[in-house]
Design an enzyme around this catalytic site. Structure first.
Site, mmCIF file in Angstrom:
data_model
loop_
_atom_site.group_PDB
_atom_site.id
_atom_site.type_symbol
_atom_site.label_atom_id
_atom_site.label_comp_id
_atom_site.label_asym_id
_atom_site.label_seq_id
_atom_site.Cartn_x
_atom_site.Cartn_y
_atom_site.Cartn_z
ATOM 1 C CG HIS A 1 -5.243 -2.577 0.077
ATOM 2 N ND1 HIS A 1 -4.570 -2.628 -1.242
ATOM 3 C CD2 HIS A 1 -5.459 -1.514 1.058
ATOM 4 C CE1 HIS A 1 -3.624 -1.058 -0.687
ATOM 5 N NE2 HIS A 1 -3.784 -0.656 0.384
ATOM 6 C CG ASP A 2 -5.877 -5.010 5.567
ATOM 7 O OD1 ASP A 2 -5.354 -3.230 4.801
ATOM 8 O OD2 ASP A 2 -7.102 -4.486 5.724
ATOM 9 C CB SER B 1 -1.019 0.272 1.273
ATOM 10 O OG SER B 1 -2.669 0.738 1.217
ATOM 11 C CG ASP C 1 -6.331 -3.985 -3.882
ATOM 12 O OD1 ASP C 1 -7.508 -2.859 -3.069
ATOM 13 O OD2 ASP C 1 -4.973 -4.060 -3.423
ATOM 14 N NE ARG D 1 -8.628 1.054 10.374
ATOM 15 C CZ ARG D 1 -7.036 0.919 10.059
ATOM 16 N NH1 ARG D 1 -6.620 1.668 9.088
ATOM 17 N NH2 ARG D 1 -6.619 0.048 10.757
#
Lengths: 219, 386
Positions: free
Chosen positions: B356-357, B154, B323, B224
């Site tokens: 993505h994570d 990222s 992602d 968040r």
């Protein structure tokens, strides 16, 4: 979509198929090599270990790419028809296209691209002039199935079959010089009976060509 | 562990060093700057086995050690450690807190020596390039001329690309994971939602909350929560939560800020509230801005390939199928630019539904790819096996 994918059928480096060994024999030690359709990386690994080449690869199948990178090879996911254009001219000494040309969408353009980005191209393909292929059509009236042409017509990725004569003729049209050629017979051995001419076109199940553009001899 | 205090009130543990001043892209001379960092493993005698791990937006230097505020294992402890993919028996691993962050490196929550007050919004705007220059200063301090590898996911991947472009001779191998050579309009848009949420919180006090003794908890938590959705995938959210209700089989016909009805809401609330306990709201504003500014091609006459001309670095670009924040197309753009300069590049797209994570999670295919690449590169560099 060009099926730039192949499986080595060999478990270890140093134990690779005859046609791949013939290709490896054409590569100068220490050169820069791009293998288009490198499969699981058997040839690249062989070249890196035995000829100290700077070995790169393109492979369409993600499983093949991941296997190659996990072996420490510099391989990207890509397609012979679309991804060669990203490379600069003359970036490699040898660009290899093994058993893939007949599966590309546009073999003529791919061939020209190989010789734009590489000073030499090494191309191998199944020979549609092979006597068993001819006999199958003549005798049975069916599309041929041989060791080199192993999938039935309805599920083969191969859309542009050619004979050795056809290929040589195209090279002539495109101003490509054939520097060397080998045939592989029906037993998977380097052909003994003539590498050129009518006999090769009849007896070779597969063929391997070392090519360069006209007017630029030598490596 | 018990109730946590706000990040600003708890000093970070671990190593830190105060270096010279740094001229930022915005023109401000910042410093002397302090960089907080962690190291793992041992630097070999030839100083050739160093790996710099670059952390993401809300990451920190605790890649493989217990976080001093949360008590949780390091964010990449699956990847970094003895015998792991980034093998600390073989490599010397450095991870530093980025400029403008909040775990000990100079940032908006620190005290401005010129005024004796916390910087807040008087902190200068920093870029990914500034973060990387600060890391280069740390390497100079540690006496490391060149890195065996720079690696990160990222925003960490953005730093990797910046490293390769700015210091090609100092980077033997580079691994940008789930990254992009520039932040997309959609990603800038998501970041702006987060920033606006923080700034809309009355406790934010125009960035002066630390001086005024407040904390913009709600705003930072919302930022968040929104961001966290972008780190996952629709498939992963559905697999984890579906439409499950907290209170059993029936909806309750009630509404309120603390009345989550669905399990997925409750999960997001938890993500928001735990984040507030460890992260500074102003740092979030500054670092998201740095990511938004990132555009490596723009720094090189609009042509990304120009950033890598004659690069000696070996690259391994990695993306994940699910992602949608840094999709595979972004990685492919990087690969095409590297091909255009005939760079040594590997590119792997990993099939996963974790979004993505995925780079932070247990992804065996990612581990295989990275260990293969690192072993191959280490062999080329002549590094000894452990």
């Amino acid at each position: 979509m060009a099926a730039t994918s192949r499986s080595s059928g060999a478990a270890r480096a140093g134990d690779i198929r005859v046609d791949l060994l013939l290709i490896a024999g054409m590569v100068t030690p220490g050169s820069r090599v791009l293998d288009v359709g490198c499969g699981d990386g058997a040839l690249l690994e062989y070249l890196a270990k035995n000829k100290a080449v700077d070995a790169r690869g393109i492979e369409i199948g993600q499983d093949g790419v991941n296997a190659c990178v996990a072996r420490g090879l510099a391989v990207i996911q890509g397609d012979a028809d679309t991804d060669l254009r990203n490379y600069p001219s003359g970036a490699f000494d040898f660009v290899i296209l093994s058993q893939t040309l007949q599966a590309t969408r546009n073999p003529r353009e791919v061939l020209l691209e190989l010789l734009r980005i590489g000073r030499h191209a090494i191309v191998s393909f199944p020979n549609f002039g092979y006597w068993k292929v001819r006999l199958s059509l003549l005798w049975h009236g069916r599309m041929p199935l041989t060791a080199a042409i192993s999938q039935p017509w309805f599920e083969t990725p191969n859309s542009h079959f050619c004979t050795i004569k056809d290929f040589v003729s195209l090279c002539g049209d495109l101003g490509i010089t054939v520097e060397n050629r080998f045939s592989v017979d029906g037993y998977g051995q380097k052909g003994l009976l003539g590498s050129s001419g009518l006999f090769a076109n009849l007896l070779a199940e597969q063929s391997v060509f070392l090519l360069r553009k006209n007017g630029k001899p030598g490596a | 562990m018990g109730e946590l205090k706000h990040a600003a009130t708890v000093p970070a543990a671990g190593k830190s060093v105060t270096l010279g001043t740094l001229r930022l892209d915005c023109g401000v001379e910042l410093g002397p700057i302090t960089i907080a960092y962690e190291t793992y493993g041992r630097l070999d005698a030839e100083r050739r086995n160093a790996i710099l791990v670059c952390h993401a937006l809300t990451g920190d230097q605790y890649a493989a050690s217990r976080h001093p505020l949360t008590g949780k294992p390091g964010w990449w402890s699956l990847m970094v450690g003895p015998g792991k993919v980034i093998d600390t028996d073989r490599f010397f691993v450095i991870c530093s807190n980025v400029l403008a962050s909040c775990m000990g490196t100079t940032g908006p929550k620190e005290v401005d020596p010129a005024t004796g007050r916390t910087y807040g919004l008087t902190f200068p705007v920093v870029t990914i390039g500034d973060m990387v220059r600060a890391q280069a200063m740390l390497l100079d301090h540690l006496g490391i001329a060149d890195l065996f590898c720079v690696l990160g996911g990222s925003m960490g991947g953005m730093q990797v690309l910046q490293w390769a472009a700015s210091y090609p001779q100092r980077v033997f191998a580079a691994v940008p994971i789930a990254a992009a050579a520039r932040h997309s309009a959609q990603n800038i848009a998501f970041h702006e939602v987060g920033r606006q949420a923080i700034m809309a919180d009355p406790s934010w006090r125009h960035g002066n909350y630390l001086e005024e003794g407040t904390v913009p908890r709600a705003g930072l938590a919302v930022a968040r929560m929104a961001a966290h959705i972008t780190y996952l995938s629709e498939a992963a959210l559905h697999r984890k939560f579906g439409r499950s209700l907290r209170g059993g089989d029936h909806v309750t016909y009630r509404l309120g800020p603390q009345l989550p009805e669905f399990e997925v809401e409750s999960y997001l609330h938890h993500q928001g509230s735990t984040f507030v306990d460890r992260f500074d709201a102003n740092s979030y504003l500054y670092i998201t801005r740095a990511m938004d500014y990132f555009d490596l091609a723009a720094e090189h006459d609009g042509k990304l390939a120009n950033a890598f001309i004659d690069t000696p670095t070996r690259f391994c670009v990695v993306s994940f199928t699910s992602d949608w924040l840094f999709p595979t197309s972004e990685s492919r753009t990087i690969v095409h630019a590297l091909n255009a300069v005939a760079a040594n590049v590997s590119f792997v797209e990993i099939e996963t539904d974790k979004g993505h994570d995925a780079f932070l999670l247990d992804e065996p295919e990612l581990f295989n790819t990275l260990s293969g690449f690192l072993n191959g590169a280490a062999e080329h560099r002549g590094l000894k096996r452990p």
